[in-house]
Design an enzyme around this catalytic site. Structure first.
Site, PDB file in Angstrom:
ATOM      1  N   HIS A  24       0.797  -1.229   0.000  1.00 42.08           N
ATOM      2  CA  HIS A  24       0.000   0.000   0.000  1.00 42.08           C
ATOM      3  C   HIS A  24       0.833   1.283   0.000  1.00 42.08           C
ATOM      4  O   HIS A  24       0.775   2.101   0.914  1.00 42.08           O
ATOM      5  CB  HIS A  24      -1.110   0.018   1.056  1.00 42.08           C
ATOM      6  N   HIS A  78      -1.860  -9.089  16.001  1.00 42.52           N
ATOM      7  CA  HIS A  78      -2.151  -7.933  15.145  1.00 42.52           C
ATOM      8  C   HIS A  78      -3.205  -8.323  14.115  1.00 42.52           C
ATOM      9  O   HIS A  78      -3.124  -9.386  13.507  1.00 42.52           O
ATOM     10  CB  HIS A  78      -0.853  -7.488  14.459  1.00 42.52           C
ATOM     11  N   HIS A 145       1.466  -0.815  15.243  1.00 44.63           N
ATOM     12  CA  HIS A 145       1.096   0.462  14.665  1.00 44.63           C
ATOM     13  C   HIS A 145      -0.412   0.572  14.413  1.00 44.63           C
ATOM     14  O   HIS A 145      -0.858   1.526  13.737  1.00 44.63           O
ATOM     15  CB  HIS A 145       1.879   0.696  13.361  1.00 44.63           C
ATOM     16  N   HIS A 225       7.618  -9.564  10.306  1.00 46.14           N
ATOM     17  CA  HIS A 225       8.170  -9.426   8.944  1.00 46.14           C
ATOM     18  C   HIS A 225       9.689  -9.523   9.011  1.00 46.14           C
ATOM     19  O   HIS A 225      10.317  -8.922   9.895  1.00 46.14           O
ATOM     20  CB  HIS A 225       7.837  -8.063   8.334  1.00 46.14           C
TER      21      HIS A 225
END
Ligand code: FEO
Length: 398
Positions: A24, A78, A145, A225
């Site tokens: 994105h 998350h 986040h 990640h």
């Protein structure tokens, strides 16, 4: 990809996305990974899932360790879709006894998947569950986040499963920090921080203080990640401290667009002035030849941010507006800067750039330099002077 035992009875069971190039708006030019972790104990727990189109990879990985139906707890650190996209299928397959998540994650899961019937168990900061020999302590990390984000810590393994924090978008067959070149690893980690977490820097500072107060003994950080920090988790913690304090160095980034190379000539002249003033590192970045996320990465530790655009239709060039909008959203702090640009007849670009820089609270060192049509050796002296002035201000501020 094979599964990897990262600690005794703790397995990486994630997926490697070699082909993603745009996350994105962030250029993931070396792909990414969606890490998930499986802990084998009296109770078996799966930490996070993967993006929906990688669910087969996740299932294949789990089967290398155990039958997925034997998993007791599915822990959602998350809710963003790169970690929860395959949750509906995994819930169907596993039928876990508990789906463990933070209070904000329960809300977000209901808003994403609309499943009231899942066996939610809400945990908060300080909550602990026992898996048998291992325990899991939870720490909510709201806005790092997303509001739902949380860390899971396994004290018996000194292992922090850190969700998005401390991650990197980098597809590799290696799993650990000591298996890759450290410079490239830190470059990916810096890009990730600059483009995802910079806006949340005050919250990162508080989180680092909380981790210190909790005195957690951490010898491995496993993010959602990229590579797992095994050799030196303190390296990434120290880097997050530096980045979240928005510490800058003796570095300037000149970000520009150009039509017929006039604004480009101005950029080079400003660079000369900066170098003459004694600035050691200057980067010149054309906004249509450098991705906005790479511009942001260079800006992460730059004291001076200087923007140039010709005037197009009474405004700045659209690609410059793109970069400025993106950078403004990420909220770099403690910077100085200026605007410049060539123009044909009206010349509003500098004024519009200055207005955005003021909104970003970038301290303007000068009202900006405008040159009509093509610069001459004489008019370029104003640009060299602008560079000198910014360079002197940078050095004076050290
Ligand atoms: Fe990797 Fe916020 O998702």
């Amino acid at each position: 990809m094979s599964t990897t035992e990262i600690k005794k009875n703790v397995y990486w069971v994630g997926a490697v996305d070699w082909n993603i190039r745009d996350f994105h708006g962030y250029s993931t030019y070396k792909g990414s990974t969606y890490n998930a972790y499986l802990v084998m104990d009296e109770k078996i727990a799966l930490f996070d899932t993967v993006k929906s189109n990688f669910k087969r990879d996740l299932i294949h990985q789990i089967y290398q360790v155990t039958d997925p139906k034997k998993i007791d707890y599915l822990i959602v650190n998350h809710v963003e879709m790169d970690h929860s996209g395959s949750l509906p299928e995994m819930m169907e397959l596993i039928q876990p006894e508990k789906l463990i998540c933070s209070p904000m994650a329960k809300k977000a899961l209901l808003e994403h998947f609309h499943r009231e019937d899942w066996p939610y168990e809400v945990v908060e900061t300080g909550s602990t569950i026992s898996l048998g020999k291992k325990t899991v302590q939870f720490l909510e990390t709201r806005m790092l986040h997303w509001p739902d984000s949380m860390f899971s810590y396994i004290p018996e393994d000194k292992l922090l499963i850190s969700s998005d924090a401390f991650g990197q978008h980098w597809a590799t067959s290696e799993r650990f920090d000591d298996e890759v070149e450290s410079g490239e690893l830190m470059a990916h980690a810096a890009k990730y921080y600059a483009n995802i977490l910079l806006i949340f820097s005050p919250i990162v500072q508080k989180l680092l203080a909380t981790l210190q107060e909790m005195n957690l003994d951490i010898d491995m950080i496993a993010p959602d990640h990229g590579l797992i920090w095994r050799k030196s988790p303190e390296t990434i913690i120290k880097a997050y401290d530096r980045w979240s304090k928005q510490e800058t160095s003796d570095k300037a980034v000149i970000i520009y667009d150009t039509m017929w190379h006039s604004t480009e000539k101005m950029a080079k002249a400003i660079c000369s002035g900066l170098v003459e003033a004694g600035i050691s590192t200057v980067k010149i970045m054309h906004v249509r030849k450098n991705h906005r996320s790479d511009v942001m990465t260079e800006a992460l530790n730059a004291k001076a941010l200087i923007f140039g655009s010709p005037t197009l239709n009474n405004n700045m060039m659209p690609a410059m507006a793109d970069v400025l909008t993106y950078m403004k959203g990420l909220r770099p702090k403690n910077r100085i800067g200026a605007a410049f640009g060539s123009y044909g007849w009206s010349g509003e670009a500098v004024k519009h750039i200055n207005a955005v820089l003021e909104e970003m609270k970038i301290e303007l060192i000068d009202g900006g330099v405008k040159i009509k049509n093509v610069p001459t050796h004489d008019t370029l002296k104003d640009c060299v002077e602008l560079g000198r002035k910014i360079g002197q201000a940078m050095l004076a501020g050290q």
